[in-house]
Design a protein around this motif. Sequence first.
Motif, PDB file in Angstrom:
ATOM      1  N   THR A  91       0.798  -1.195  -0.178  1.00  0.00           N
ATOM      2  CA  THR A  91      -0.022   0.087  -0.074  1.00  0.00           C
ATOM      3  C   THR A  91       0.813   1.200  -0.022  1.00  0.00           C
ATOM      4  N   GLY A  92       1.901   1.387   0.752  1.00  0.00           N
ATOM      5  CA  GLY A  92       2.963   2.449   0.696  1.00  0.00           C
ATOM      6  C   GLY A  92       3.437   2.618  -0.474  1.00  0.00           C
ATOM      7  N   ARG A  93       3.996   1.657  -1.393  1.00  0.00           N
ATOM      8  CA  ARG A  93       4.429   1.665  -2.670  1.00  0.00           C
ATOM      9  C   ARG A  93       3.356   2.095  -3.652  1.00  0.00           C
ATOM     10  N   ALA A  94       2.214   1.661  -3.326  1.00  0.00           N
ATOM     11  CA  ALA A  94       1.392   2.136  -4.463  1.00  0.00           C
ATOM     12  C   ALA A  94       0.896   3.867  -4.052  1.00  0.00           C
ATOM     13  N   ALA A  95       1.027   4.093  -2.954  1.00  0.00           N
ATOM     14  CA  ALA A  95       0.837   5.563  -2.623  1.00  0.00           C
ATOM     15  C   ALA A  95       1.784   6.434  -3.175  1.00  0.00           C
ATOM     16  N   LEU A  96       3.149   5.741  -3.063  1.00  0.00           N
ATOM     17  CA  LEU A  96       4.223   6.536  -3.677  1.00  0.00           C
ATOM     18  C   LEU A  96       4.281   6.509  -5.113  1.00  0.00           C
ATOM     19  N   ALA A  97       3.561   5.462  -5.757  1.00  0.00           N
ATOM     20  CA  ALA A  97       3.523   5.435  -7.070  1.00  0.00           C
ATOM     21  C   ALA A  97       2.579   6.628  -7.477  1.00  0.00           C
ATOM     22  N   ALA A  98       1.411   6.668  -6.807  1.00  0.00           N
ATOM     23  CA  ALA A  98       0.481   7.687  -7.156  1.00  0.00           C
ATOM     24  C   ALA A  98       0.774   8.952  -7.033  1.00  0.00           C
ATOM     25  N   GLY A  99       1.752   9.298  -5.891  1.00  0.00           N
ATOM     26  CA  GLY A  99       2.100  10.539  -5.711  1.00  0.00           C
ATOM     27  C   GLY A  99       3.028  11.045  -6.625  1.00  0.00           C
ATOM     28  N   ARG A 100       3.768  10.105  -7.381  1.00  0.00           N
ATOM     29  CA  ARG A 100       4.714  10.652  -8.788  1.00  0.00           C
ATOM     30  C   ARG A 100       3.965  10.298 -10.011  1.00  0.00           C
ATOM     31  N   HIS A 101       2.680  10.102 -10.029  1.00  0.00           N
ATOM     32  CA  HIS A 101       1.660  10.142 -11.022  1.00  0.00           C
ATOM     33  C   HIS A 101       2.060   8.802 -11.929  1.00  0.00           C
ATOM     34  N   GLU A 154      -3.722  -3.385  -6.075  1.00  0.00           N
ATOM     35  CA  GLU A 154      -4.431  -4.671  -6.315  1.00  0.00           C
ATOM     36  C   GLU A 154      -3.835  -5.963  -5.692  1.00  0.00           C
ATOM     37  N   GLN A 155      -2.457  -5.882  -5.627  1.00  0.00           N
ATOM     38  CA  GLN A 155      -1.642  -6.684  -5.097  1.00  0.00           C
ATOM     39  C   GLN A 155      -1.820  -6.500  -3.449  1.00  0.00           C
ATOM     40  N   ALA A 156      -1.946  -5.526  -2.870  1.00  0.00           N
ATOM     41  CA  ALA A 156      -2.236  -5.078  -1.439  1.00  0.00           C
ATOM     42  C   ALA A 156      -3.605  -5.808  -1.221  1.00  0.00           C
ATOM     43  N   ILE A 157      -4.580  -5.457  -2.228  1.00  0.00           N
ATOM     44  CA  ILE A 157      -6.009  -6.116  -1.844  1.00  0.00           C
ATOM     45  C   ILE A 157      -6.024  -7.565  -1.905  1.00  0.00           C
ATOM     46  N   SER A 158      -4.967  -8.136  -2.904  1.00  0.00           N
ATOM     47  CA  SER A 158      -5.218  -9.630  -2.870  1.00  0.00           C
ATOM     48  C   SER A 158      -4.673 -10.268  -1.538  1.00  0.00           C
ATOM     49  N   VAL A 159      -3.760  -9.581  -0.677  1.00  0.00           N
ATOM     50  CA  VAL A 159      -3.175 -10.025   0.459  1.00  0.00           C
ATOM     51  C   VAL A 159      -4.131  -9.700   1.401  1.00  0.00           C
ATOM     52  N   ASN A 160      -4.913  -8.606   1.444  1.00  0.00           N
ATOM     53  CA  ASN A 160      -5.840  -8.007   2.349  1.00  0.00           C
ATOM     54  C   ASN A 160      -7.120  -7.546   2.037  1.00  0.00           C
ATOM     55  N   ALA A 161      -7.998  -8.504   1.722  1.00  0.00           N
ATOM     56  CA  ALA A 161      -9.068  -7.714   0.908  1.00  0.00           C
ATOM     57  C   ALA A 161      -9.925  -6.584   1.609  1.00  0.00           C
ATOM     58  N   TYR A 162      -9.673  -6.689   3.296  1.00  0.00           N
ATOM     59  CA  TYR A 162     -10.390  -5.627   3.884  1.00  0.00           C
ATOM     60  C   TYR A 162      -9.480  -4.261   4.193  1.00  0.00           C
ATOM     61  N   SER A 163      -8.476  -4.073   3.431  1.00  0.00           N
ATOM     62  CA  SER A 163      -7.838  -2.921   3.331  1.00  0.00           C
ATOM     63  C   SER A 163      -8.544  -1.847   2.483  1.00  0.00           C
ATOM     64  N   SER A 164      -9.183  -0.787   3.506  1.00  0.00           N
ATOM     65  CA  SER A 164      -9.876   0.248   2.676  1.00  0.00           C
ATOM     66  C   SER A 164      -8.995   1.411   2.105  1.00  0.00           C
ATOM     67  N   THR A 165      -7.926   1.267   2.879  1.00  0.00           N
ATOM     68  CA  THR A 165      -7.079   2.307   2.332  1.00  0.00           C
ATOM     69  C   THR A 165      -6.468   1.737   0.921  1.00  0.00           C
ATOM     70  N   ALA A 166      -6.110   0.517   0.737  1.00  0.00           N
ATOM     71  CA  ALA A 166      -5.778   0.176  -0.803  1.00  0.00           C
ATOM     72  C   ALA A 166      -6.656   0.365  -1.659  1.00  0.00           C
ATOM     73  N   HIS A 167      -7.949   0.062  -1.177  1.00  0.00           N
ATOM     74  CA  HIS A 167      -9.142   0.279  -1.994  1.00  0.00           C
ATOM     75  C   HIS A 167      -9.086   1.936  -2.543  1.00  0.00           C
ATOM     76  N   GLY A 168      -8.966   2.589  -1.471  1.00  0.00           N
ATOM     77  CA  GLY A 168      -8.659   4.112  -1.857  1.00  0.00           C
ATOM     78  C   GLY A 168      -7.861   4.500  -3.059  1.00  0.00           C
TER      79      GLY A 168
END
Length: 402
Positions: free
Chosen positions: A94-104, A114-128
């Motif tokens: 999720t942190g790596r996804a946030a960094l990628a988003a911050g860099r566009h 999607e990888q984060a969600i596959s590990v933890n389907a209950y992560s509202s943050t990853a869905h965000g």
Amino acid sequence: MRWIVALALAGALALTAYAVFAPPAPSAEPPAVFTETLQARLARLPGDHRAWAQLGMEHIEQARTTGDPAYYPKAEGALAKAAALAPRDDAVLTGRAALAAGRHEFKQAVRLAEQAISVNAYSSTAHGILADALTQLGDLPGAQRAVDKMLALRPGVPSFTRASYAAELRGDAVSATELMRLAHEDAYRPADLAYTRYYLGELSLRSGALREADRWYTLAQQAMPAYVPAMAGRARVAALSGRLPEALDLYQTVVNRLPLPQYLLEQGETRIKAGLPADWTLLKAQRRLYEDAGVRDALTWAEFEAYHGSPTAAVRLARAEYADNRNAVAADALAWALHRAGRSREALPYAEKATASGWRNAILHHHRAEIERALGRRPSSISAKSLNPAFDPSLPALARFS
């Protein structure tokens, strides 16, 4: 326009960091006196992958709040250490996804979320984060599904604000306001109160309700006096109300505190409106800093070149952006760049795509109408002034941001 989404995303990332690493519920027992910084913990426990991930998220937040893109490489370093220790941990992904988003890097952000969600389907943050990235890629149905999942998992400020933005993009201003009000009602931290009040101001500004917008921006500053976006909002209200000296004073304070490219563009255009020369030196320096930090943002520079530089360069930049991110904003930027380069016939299909979702954004409809007029056609788009009576085509950066 990138910065309406970027700021929505930036605010979301601030909430994202909180959502991933939220403190536990208060205990009936008094808290321990001992506290430890992340750096101290990592010195003591260098194998704590979640602490490295948290440090990376904090660097992303610092990049947002300071406007200094040098924090992105720091975030990358911390998250790389976290990934080396636990590459399949959902907080790390999720942190790596946030960094990628911050860099566009939105395709990368989707993959990691999607990888984060596959590990933890209950992560509202990853869905965000997934919703944010899919929005940038122009997949509004996919983004809506991610928002709906986030709402089901954890209704609250992060999910309500994203749901509000999704409603706005499909042209439902009433639902957008209602959802943002729900976010405001749920907020209790000063940062969340400031953020939700600011966006209620933005929704008012986009409808031309300048007094209501100013009221929300003022309330945002009451919640958090140092909240720069609210001050920028008040500068927009002053500029659109014709109070240009007041607006320029506010913008000077804004860029002194947070010299984001969007704010520098707004300041420059307000100076031009006031009959003063615009100085783009700092803006161009910021461009180099962002590029050196690995932040990809062809859209901002395409918009700048179309209005204040080389339309030919604007076309090149906008094409590159649209090739990666086929959203309404990128389509509009390419349409306007082509029009400014004297290629209105090529521009029209992109202007039509930009207005296809129903988003009631005045500048998108203004651009389409101008392109149609250049082709000798009666404008088929909704009048920009009917959407926003305060819209001023001589201040495009203000309309793009808001």
